[in-house]
Scaffold this active site. Structure first.
Site, PDB file in Angstrom:
ATOM      1  N   TRP A  46      -4.503 -16.784   5.803  1.00  0.00           N
ATOM      2  CA  TRP A  46      -5.310 -17.009   7.004  1.00  0.00           C
ATOM      3  C   TRP A  46      -6.184 -18.251   6.842  1.00  0.00           C
ATOM      4  O   TRP A  46      -6.302 -19.054   7.764  1.00  0.00           O
ATOM      5  CB  TRP A  46      -6.151 -15.769   7.313  1.00  0.00           C
ATOM      6  CG  TRP A  46      -5.367 -14.762   8.085  1.00  0.00           C
ATOM      7  CD1 TRP A  46      -4.330 -14.000   7.639  1.00  0.00           C
ATOM      8  CD2 TRP A  46      -5.542 -14.436   9.467  1.00  0.00           C
ATOM      9  NE1 TRP A  46      -3.847 -13.216   8.650  1.00  0.00           N
ATOM     10  CE2 TRP A  46      -4.573 -13.461   9.777  1.00  0.00           C
ATOM     11  CE3 TRP A  46      -6.414 -14.864  10.457  1.00  0.00           C
ATOM     12  CZ2 TRP A  46      -4.459 -12.917  11.050  1.00  0.00           C
ATOM     13  CZ3 TRP A  46      -6.313 -14.312  11.718  1.00  0.00           C
ATOM     14  CH2 TRP A  46      -5.339 -13.356  12.003  1.00  0.00           C
ATOM     15  N   LYS A  95      -1.335   3.777 -11.890  1.00  0.00           N
ATOM     16  CA  LYS A  95      -2.168   3.738 -10.687  1.00  0.00           C
ATOM     17  C   LYS A  95      -2.941   2.426 -10.592  1.00  0.00           C
ATOM     18  O   LYS A  95      -3.062   1.852  -9.506  1.00  0.00           O
ATOM     19  CB  LYS A  95      -3.118   4.931 -10.659  1.00  0.00           C
ATOM     20  CG  LYS A  95      -2.386   6.245 -10.421  1.00  0.00           C
ATOM     21  CD  LYS A  95      -3.364   7.393 -10.334  1.00  0.00           C
ATOM     22  CE  LYS A  95      -2.669   8.680  -9.965  1.00  0.00           C
ATOM     23  NZ  LYS A  95      -3.613   9.750  -9.619  1.00  0.00           N
ATOM     24  N   GLU A 110       0.833  -1.211   0.000  1.00  0.00           N
ATOM     25  CA  GLU A 110       0.000   0.000   0.000  1.00  0.00           C
ATOM     26  C   GLU A 110       0.865   1.257   0.000  1.00  0.00           C
ATOM     27  O   GLU A 110       0.558   2.235  -0.688  1.00  0.00           O
ATOM     28  CB  GLU A 110      -0.941   0.006   1.205  1.00  0.00           C
ATOM     29  CG  GLU A 110      -1.872   1.203   1.235  1.00  0.00           C
ATOM     30  CD  GLU A 110      -2.804   1.267   0.040  1.00  0.00           C
ATOM     31  OE1 GLU A 110      -2.871   2.356  -0.594  1.00  0.00           O
ATOM     32  OE2 GLU A 110      -3.465   0.266  -0.271  1.00  0.00           O
ATOM     33  N   GLU A 158       1.274   6.670  -6.854  1.00  0.00           N
ATOM     34  CA  GLU A 158       0.229   7.667  -7.083  1.00  0.00           C
ATOM     35  C   GLU A 158       0.757   9.091  -6.892  1.00  0.00           C
ATOM     36  O   GLU A 158       0.454   9.986  -7.680  1.00  0.00           O
ATOM     37  CB  GLU A 158      -0.953   7.415  -6.158  1.00  0.00           C
ATOM     38  CG  GLU A 158      -1.737   6.161  -6.510  1.00  0.00           C
ATOM     39  CD  GLU A 158      -2.860   5.864  -5.542  1.00  0.00           C
ATOM     40  OE1 GLU A 158      -2.943   6.526  -4.474  1.00  0.00           O
ATOM     41  OE2 GLU A 158      -3.670   4.976  -5.848  1.00  0.00           O
ATOM     42  N   SER A 211      -2.762  -0.444  -7.662  1.00  0.00           N
ATOM     43  CA  SER A 211      -3.978  -0.916  -7.004  1.00  0.00           C
ATOM     44  C   SER A 211      -4.118  -2.432  -7.124  1.00  0.00           C
ATOM     45  O   SER A 211      -4.506  -3.116  -6.167  1.00  0.00           O
ATOM     46  CB  SER A 211      -5.196  -0.224  -7.619  1.00  0.00           C
ATOM     47  OG  SER A 211      -6.378  -0.643  -6.999  1.00  0.00           O
TER      48      SER A 211
END
Length: 137
Positions: free
Chosen positions: A127, A109, A84, A91, A113
């Site tokens: 998980w 961008k 992130e 960005e 993402s």
């Protein structure tokens, strides 16, 4: 005439280039903390993922899993935060160059993402794979 740079001539160095030794380490730490603080302040997605990280880390510490599994459960969310931050950096750099709409800017961008999405999917899969035998297997 050759366009190959002369290796003996001094290379230009940015005034922002870090120094050496302890001063460099301290400066790097300050810059890193500033980056984290700025990301927390202006990036909504980073805040959301940071909260998710805290919840996941607390939960991982309470689960009956091995230390390596706990590390994977927590580490995969650290990876989400790292990606992130890189996405936010992309960005910011694209916006710095130009705020006008451009297909190349959009691609940059969108790629960032997509990288975040893939790490979130990896986190979910990690998980699921680790917890499946404990609770559903």
């Amino acid at each position: 005439m050759s366009t190959t740079p002369d290796p003996s001539s001094p290379q230009p160095v940015s005034e922002f280039k870090s120094k050496s030794g302890l001063r460099r380490i301290v400066s790097a730490f300050r810059y890193s903390m500033a980056g984290l603080c700025t990301a927390w302040r202006i990036e909504h997605a980073f805040r959301q993922e940071a909260v998710l990280f805290v919840v996941a880390a607390v939960l991982a510490c309470m689960l009956p899993v091995t230390p390596w599994e706990r590390l994977a459960l927590i580490g995969v969310f650290v990876l989400v935060l790292v990606v992130e931050l890189l996405n936010s950096a992309i960005e910011a750099a694209v916006d710095r160059v130009s705020l006008e709409r451009n297909p190349l800017s959009r691609n940059a961008k969108d790629f960032g993402s997509a990288a975040v999405l893939l790490t979130l999917l990896l986190a979910g899969a990690t998980w699921l794979v680790i917890l499946w035998p404990y609770f559903l297997g």
